[in-house]
Write a protein that holds these residues in place. Structure first.
Motif, short mmCIF file in Angstrom:
data_model
loop_
_atom_site.label_atom_id
_atom_site.label_comp_id
_atom_site.label_asym_id
_atom_site.label_seq_id
_atom_site.Cartn_x
_atom_site.Cartn_y
_atom_site.Cartn_z
N VAL A 260 16.03 -75.22 -59.30
CA VAL A 260 14.63 -75.53 -58.99
C VAL A 260 13.72 -74.38 -59.34
O VAL A 260 12.56 -74.57 -59.70
CB VAL A 260 14.48 -75.94 -57.50
N LYS A 261 14.23 -73.15 -59.25
CA LYS A 261 13.42 -71.97 -59.55
C LYS A 261 12.85 -72.06 -60.90
O LYS A 261 12.44 -72.10 -61.76
CB LYS A 261 14.22 -70.69 -59.43
N SER B 31 21.70 -76.91 -51.77
CA SER B 31 22.76 -75.94 -52.06
C SER B 31 22.20 -74.78 -52.86
O SER B 31 21.11 -74.87 -53.45
CB SER B 31 23.88 -76.61 -52.86
N GLN B 32 22.94 -73.70 -52.90
CA GLN B 32 22.52 -72.53 -53.66
C GLN B 32 22.31 -72.89 -55.13
O GLN B 32 21.33 -72.49 -55.76
CB GLN B 32 23.55 -71.40 -53.53
N GLY B 33 23.23 -73.68 -55.69
CA GLY B 33 23.11 -74.10 -57.08
C GLY B 33 21.85 -74.91 -57.34
O GLY B 33 21.17 -74.72 -58.35
N MET B 34 21.51 -75.80 -56.41
CA MET B 34 20.31 -76.62 -56.56
C MET B 34 19.06 -75.74 -56.46
O MET B 34 18.12 -75.90 -57.24
CB MET B 34 20.27 -77.70 -55.48
N ASN C 31 27.88 -84.04 -40.58
CA ASN C 31 27.05 -83.52 -41.66
C ASN C 31 27.51 -84.18 -42.95
O ASN C 31 28.70 -84.45 -43.12
CB ASN C 31 27.18 -82.01 -41.79
N VAL C 32 26.59 -84.43 -43.86
CA VAL C 32 26.94 -85.00 -45.16
C VAL C 32 26.66 -83.93 -46.19
O VAL C 32 25.51 -83.57 -46.43
CB VAL C 32 26.14 -86.29 -45.45
N LYS C 33 27.73 -83.41 -46.80
CA LYS C 33 27.59 -82.35 -47.78
C LYS C 33 27.98 -82.89 -49.16
O LYS C 33 29.07 -83.43 -49.34
CB LYS C 33 28.50 -81.17 -47.43
N ILE C 34 27.08 -82.73 -50.10
CA ILE C 34 27.34 -83.11 -51.48
C ILE C 34 27.36 -81.81 -52.27
O ILE C 34 26.32 -81.18 -52.47
CB ILE C 34 26.27 -84.09 -52.01
N SER C 35 28.55 -81.41 -52.67
CA SER C 35 28.74 -80.14 -53.34
C SER C 35 27.83 -80.02 -54.55
O SER C 35 27.70 -80.94 -55.35
CB SER C 35 30.21 -80.02 -53.77
N GLY C 36 27.14 -78.90 -54.65
CA GLY C 36 26.24 -78.66 -55.76
C GLY C 36 24.87 -79.29 -55.58
O GLY C 36 23.99 -79.12 -56.42
N PHE C 37 24.68 -80.03 -54.50
CA PHE C 37 23.40 -80.69 -54.25
C PHE C 37 22.79 -80.21 -52.93
O PHE C 37 21.72 -79.64 -52.92
CB PHE C 37 23.58 -82.21 -54.25
N GLY C 38 23.48 -80.47 -51.82
CA GLY C 38 22.96 -80.02 -50.54
C GLY C 38 23.64 -80.70 -49.37
O GLY C 38 24.59 -81.46 -49.54
N THR C 39 23.12 -80.44 -48.16
CA THR C 39 23.70 -80.95 -46.93
C THR C 39 22.63 -81.63 -46.09
O THR C 39 21.54 -81.10 -45.90
CB THR C 39 24.32 -79.79 -46.12
#
Length: 96
Positions: free
Chosen positions: A95-96, A88-91, A47-55
C-alpha cells in the motif's frame, strides 16, 4: 470487473471464472461459501487470518463516556462488539 472503485462478490466470481475456469454459478457459490465460513468463524470468537492479507478480529468494547461535539454534554456510550481488520505487513508494504 466493474470500474466503480469497489471489488464486489460478482467481481471475485468473475475472476475465478476467467482465471480458473469455474462456471459463473460455481464461482459465485465458492465466494459465498468462503464468506459464510469467515463470518461464522468471527461470530464464534475466532480470528480470521488470511496470510499475506490481514486479520479480522471481533472485539468487545466496554462502556465509556463520550461527549456530544456540539453541546459538550457527556453521554454514556453502551458496550458493543466491533469488527476490526489489521493488514498484514506484506499488505502494508504494498500500500505504501
Amino acid at each position: 470487473m466493474a470500474d466503480t472503485g469497489t471489488l464486489t462478490r460478482a467481481d471475485l466470481a468473475e475472476i475465478l471464472n476467467r482465471q480458473i475456469g469455474l462456471s459463473r454459478a460455481d464461482a459465485a457459490a465458492m465466494i459465498e461459501s468462503i464468506l459464510d465460513h469467515m463470518t461464522t468463524a468471527v461470530l464464534d470468537g475466532e480470528n480470521v487470518k488470511i496470510s499475506g492479507f490481514g486479520t479480522f478480529v471481533l472485539r468487545d468494547k466496554g462502556q465509556r463516556i463520550g461527549r456530544n461535539p456540539k453541546t459538550g454534554v457527556e453521554v454514556p456510550i453502551t458496550p458493543r462488539r466491533v469488527l476490526t481488520f489489521r493488514a498484514s505487513q506484506g499488505m502494508r508494504q504494498k500500500v505504501k
